[in-house]
Write an enzyme that holds these catalytic residues in place. Sequence first.
Site, short mmCIF file in Angstrom:
data_model
loop_
_atom_site.label_atom_id
_atom_site.label_comp_id
_atom_site.label_asym_id
_atom_site.label_seq_id
_atom_site.Cartn_x
_atom_site.Cartn_y
_atom_site.Cartn_z
N SER A 1 0.70 -1.26 0.13
CA SER A 1 -0.19 0.02 -0.13
C SER A 1 0.93 1.40 0.04
CB SER A 1 -0.93 -0.13 1.24
OG SER A 1 -2.11 0.88 0.95
N ASP B 1 -9.93 -3.57 -5.56
CA ASP B 1 -9.10 -2.59 -4.76
C ASP B 1 -9.50 -1.46 -5.71
OD1 ASP B 1 -7.50 -0.86 -3.66
OD2 ASP B 1 -5.47 -2.08 -4.33
N HIS C 1 -8.17 -4.61 -1.52
CA HIS C 1 -7.04 -4.17 -0.89
C HIS C 1 -6.64 -4.89 0.36
CE1 HIS C 1 -3.92 -0.85 -0.90
NE2 HIS C 1 -4.01 -0.62 0.27
#
Length: 380
Positions: free
Chosen positions: A215, A321, A351
């Site tokens: 991320s 995501d 995600h």
Amino acid sequence: MEEDTFNSSDQDISKQNLSLSLSIYIYIYIYIYVCVEKEANRYYSIFFFSIMAEQSMAVSSVDPSEQFIILRKPDGTITLKYPAPEIPPTGDDIDADVFTKDVPLNEAKGTSVRIYRPRNATKGSKLPLIIFYHGGGFILFSVASLPYNEQCIRMAREFPAIIVSIDYRLAPEHRLPAAYEDGVEAVQWIKNQASGEPWLRDYVDFSKCFIMGSSAGGTMVYHVALRLYNLGLDQLQPLKIIGLILNQPFFGAVQRTASELRLLNDKILPLSSTDLMWDLSLPIGTDRDHEYCNPLPKGLSELEIKALKSQSCLVCFMGEDPLMDGQKEFMKMLEESGVKFVKYFDEKSYHAIEIFEPEKGHPGLSKAIKEFIYQSKHGY
């Protein structure tokens, strides 16, 4: 029922719906008119970008305070926390598959590293080294946070590898590029441990180093790699970085993408939360098209292309995501610049599934990363 609703009184129609309906009628009228005038191409662009401008104002119904603990200080500043337990290091005198150890990095900045060593590793085993940057939108988590601590333990055990997870400074107290600077400093510290920290000196193959992030950590990998190349990779010897692993990198932009709009109220990363993360982490007075957030407007210089071509690269992305389309645009930029990379795509995953539902998200992702480490052209 549809006819009754259509014929209901104006009092039953919200101002928002009325405004939207009028906008649609106006756009349709313009479009039909310009088609008649045989100037469809030019005015269709106006029509399209007007729609996109309206979409860019999309607002998520999710309140970020439902996801984060927002602490407001007397001086007006705020600190954010995520309700995740913090796990202390284990040391090497317990019964565990992986030992962990915390080591200060820069005491003045309050940064540190956590090292993960598989129990069955022996001195001189020359394991690959993975430098890891955790996620959290630059405002959340630490190396001790349960989800990322567990992820590093799994990777150290399964690959096997020595993992060095970096506890970098967080926003809003330390806005970008603080995290990127800490990421570079950590790599420079690690290269000095070939004759220093025993857990690295005795167990690591310093010529087989990978930089990985998840991320926001994936975004850090990109920026750290460019900064290290600019400083000169020769200065890192005996450390040799041979691969970059960007796991679901956290990029953004002023213009909303289709995946952001489709997953406006995503359970993990709703648009309201990503906006808050960027508002708190970007330099004051900038927007989401700043290069720290969106690499596309600036593009890649010749030097940056050389930097990315100098090492193997793996980009991991997920079909559910909200960041997916932005990640695709990033990969398109790499392709158009001639930068080769490997993709891992899981159409049905969301995600950070590998930390929230590791039983579902970890196996496939772990397999892809392990294959990249051991089968890349520079790997084992």
